[in-house]
Motif scaffolding. Sequence first.
Motif, PDB file in Angstrom:
ATOM      1  N   LEU A 198      29.933  48.939  50.823  1.00  0.00           N
ATOM      2  CA  LEU A 198      30.709  48.011  50.006  1.00  0.00           C
ATOM      3  C   LEU A 198      31.002  46.714  50.748  1.00  0.00           C
ATOM      4  CD1 LEU A 198      33.269  50.470  48.358  1.00  0.00           C
ATOM      5  CD2 LEU A 198      31.287  49.386  47.276  1.00  0.00           C
ATOM      6  N   SER A 199      31.146  46.797  52.065  1.00  0.00           N
ATOM      7  CA  SER A 199      31.462  45.602  52.862  1.00  0.00           C
ATOM      8  C   SER A 199      30.319  44.609  52.897  1.00  0.00           C
ATOM      9  CB  SER A 199      31.820  46.006  54.299  1.00  0.00           C
ATOM     10  OG  SER A 199      32.979  46.813  54.326  1.00  0.00           O
ATOM     11  N   VAL A 232      38.225  52.554  50.107  1.00  0.00           N
ATOM     12  CA  VAL A 232      37.863  53.821  50.752  1.00  0.00           C
ATOM     13  C   VAL A 232      39.113  54.569  51.210  1.00  0.00           C
ATOM     14  CG1 VAL A 232      36.665  54.851  52.721  1.00  0.00           C
ATOM     15  CG2 VAL A 232      35.573  53.028  51.403  1.00  0.00           C
ATOM     16  N   GLU A 233      40.114  53.843  51.675  1.00  0.00           N
ATOM     17  CA  GLU A 233      41.373  54.493  52.067  1.00  0.00           C
ATOM     18  C   GLU A 233      42.034  55.157  50.860  1.00  0.00           C
ATOM     19  OE1 GLU A 233      43.648  51.396  53.825  1.00  0.00           O
ATOM     20  OE2 GLU A 233      42.658  51.543  55.800  1.00  0.00           O
ATOM     21  N   ALA A 234      41.856  54.538  49.681  1.00  0.00           N
ATOM     22  CA  ALA A 234      42.492  55.075  48.475  1.00  0.00           C
ATOM     23  C   ALA A 234      41.711  56.227  47.855  1.00  0.00           C
ATOM     24  CB  ALA A 234      42.675  53.961  47.447  1.00  0.00           C
ATOM     25  N   GLN A 238      35.140  59.645  46.891  1.00  0.00           N
ATOM     26  CA  GLN A 238      35.021  59.436  45.443  1.00  0.00           C
ATOM     27  C   GLN A 238      34.998  57.954  45.069  1.00  0.00           C
ATOM     28  OE1 GLN A 238      34.566  62.183  43.534  1.00  0.00           O
ATOM     29  NE2 GLN A 238      34.611  63.207  45.535  1.00  0.00           N
ATOM     30  N   THR A 239      34.969  57.051  46.060  1.00  0.00           N
ATOM     31  CA  THR A 239      35.100  55.618  45.785  1.00  0.00           C
ATOM     32  C   THR A 239      34.051  55.110  44.806  1.00  0.00           C
ATOM     33  OG1 THR A 239      36.079  55.231  47.967  1.00  0.00           O
ATOM     34  CG2 THR A 239      35.153  53.326  46.832  1.00  0.00           C
ATOM     35  N   LEU A 240      32.797  55.402  45.063  1.00  0.00           N
ATOM     36  CA  LEU A 240      31.732  54.884  44.182  1.00  0.00           C
ATOM     37  C   LEU A 240      31.825  55.475  42.786  1.00  0.00           C
ATOM     38  CD1 LEU A 240      28.684  54.838  46.642  1.00  0.00           C
ATOM     39  CD2 LEU A 240      30.198  52.960  46.002  1.00  0.00           C
ATOM     40  N   GLU A 241      32.217  56.741  42.710  1.00  0.00           N
ATOM     41  CA  GLU A 241      32.361  57.382  41.406  1.00  0.00           C
ATOM     42  C   GLU A 241      33.499  56.733  40.613  1.00  0.00           C
ATOM     43  OE1 GLU A 241      33.424  61.775  39.510  1.00  0.00           O
ATOM     44  OE2 GLU A 241      32.717  61.617  41.582  1.00  0.00           O
ATOM     45  N   VAL A 242      34.592  56.399  41.306  1.00  0.00           N
ATOM     46  CA  VAL A 242      35.717  55.739  40.639  1.00  0.00           C
ATOM     47  C   VAL A 242      35.293  54.366  40.125  1.00  0.00           C
ATOM     48  CG1 VAL A 242      37.981  54.688  41.020  1.00  0.00           C
ATOM     49  CG2 VAL A 242      37.503  56.980  41.910  1.00  0.00           C
ATOM     50  N   ALA A 259      29.417  46.132  39.616  1.00  0.00           N
ATOM     51  CA  ALA A 259      28.841  47.437  39.956  1.00  0.00           C
ATOM     52  C   ALA A 259      27.914  47.920  38.851  1.00  0.00           C
ATOM     53  CB  ALA A 259      29.954  48.452  40.204  1.00  0.00           C
ATOM     54  N   THR A 260      28.307  47.659  37.597  1.00  0.00           N
ATOM     55  CA  THR A 260      27.467  48.057  36.462  1.00  0.00           C
ATOM     56  C   THR A 260      26.131  47.318  36.483  1.00  0.00           C
ATOM     57  OG1 THR A 260      29.391  48.549  35.091  1.00  0.00           O
ATOM     58  CG2 THR A 260      27.318  48.120  33.938  1.00  0.00           C
TER      59      THR A 260
END
Length: 325
Positions: free
Chosen positions: A109-110, A126-128, A132-136, A162-163
């Motif tokens: 992502l960076s 990523v901390e949050a 599952q970051t990419l899935e969210v 992202a879409t």
Amino acid sequence: MSPLQAKRIRAATSRREQGGEARLASERIEGVVDRITYRNDQTTYTVLQLELDSGARATLVGPMPAVQPGERLQAEGNWQVHPRYGPQFSVTSLTSVPPATPAAIERYLSSGLIRGVGPQTARKLVEAFGEQTLEVIANSPERLSEVPGIGPKKAAAIAEAATHQQDLRNAVLFLQGLGVSLGFAMRIYRQYGARTVQVVKENPYRLSYDVHGIGFKRADDIARALGIAEDAPQRREAAILHVLAEGANEGHVYLPESHVRGGLERLGLAAADLDGPLKVLTDQGRAVIEVRDGERRIYLRSLFEAERQVAARLNALLDAGTSLP
């Protein structure tokens, strides 16, 4: 590069020096993008450095979707020896492998692949959300606003970017599965964008007149891979346009109906039912039928209009008393 790959490269070099072919057999390699050395956004030609799982590095070249450092790729192609830059892996097929670990996701992502997500935002995401970051991002973008500093507007922008990336990858994978090269897949996506899969499934023959470099025969191969029937109406319509375009390349502004029928027969199509597809093409404004001396002349619309404009200009010159050369 493994010892086996190095051995193959040396063999290719020897063949090249002896006047043989320097290209090697198709292989598959996988690794993480270390850096992008060069990219042409118009042609999508890219040169990148891939860090292989073995720890070795490989230079990948060829038309590719937009990729970024940190992205994991699985590439198919062959090793070749460039006279100046040495061993390179010429890519024929490319698949993005989603990063699995939090560290890999953060690096991915960076990289700037998704507009609006830089290093700081990537770290927060990523901390949050962790693994599952990419899935969210893909499936629950409204949750992004749970992260401090990301409001609903920015969350929507991240989801949209992202879409776009996902649409591109889906389209490329779909087209490669139909035997379309990576370079042409990128060209097709530039034409249709997010609608690529839908358009190609509905009528692959549109490619023959919408996308430069894809003629009737290549579109026919794609249609065959999709299971389109040989007597499908869209195939006959595209074949007529192909015959007319071939005639234009030979210097003909129009073709007599008999020549069009003959062209269809050379393509393996029965020429008996010509009126149906011709009506569709004239209704669409792609073709024009003109009757002269009892003969039907069939034009591509663009050439018919060009001929009319030339005739009108000549008549205007004559009416003005201008002598023609």
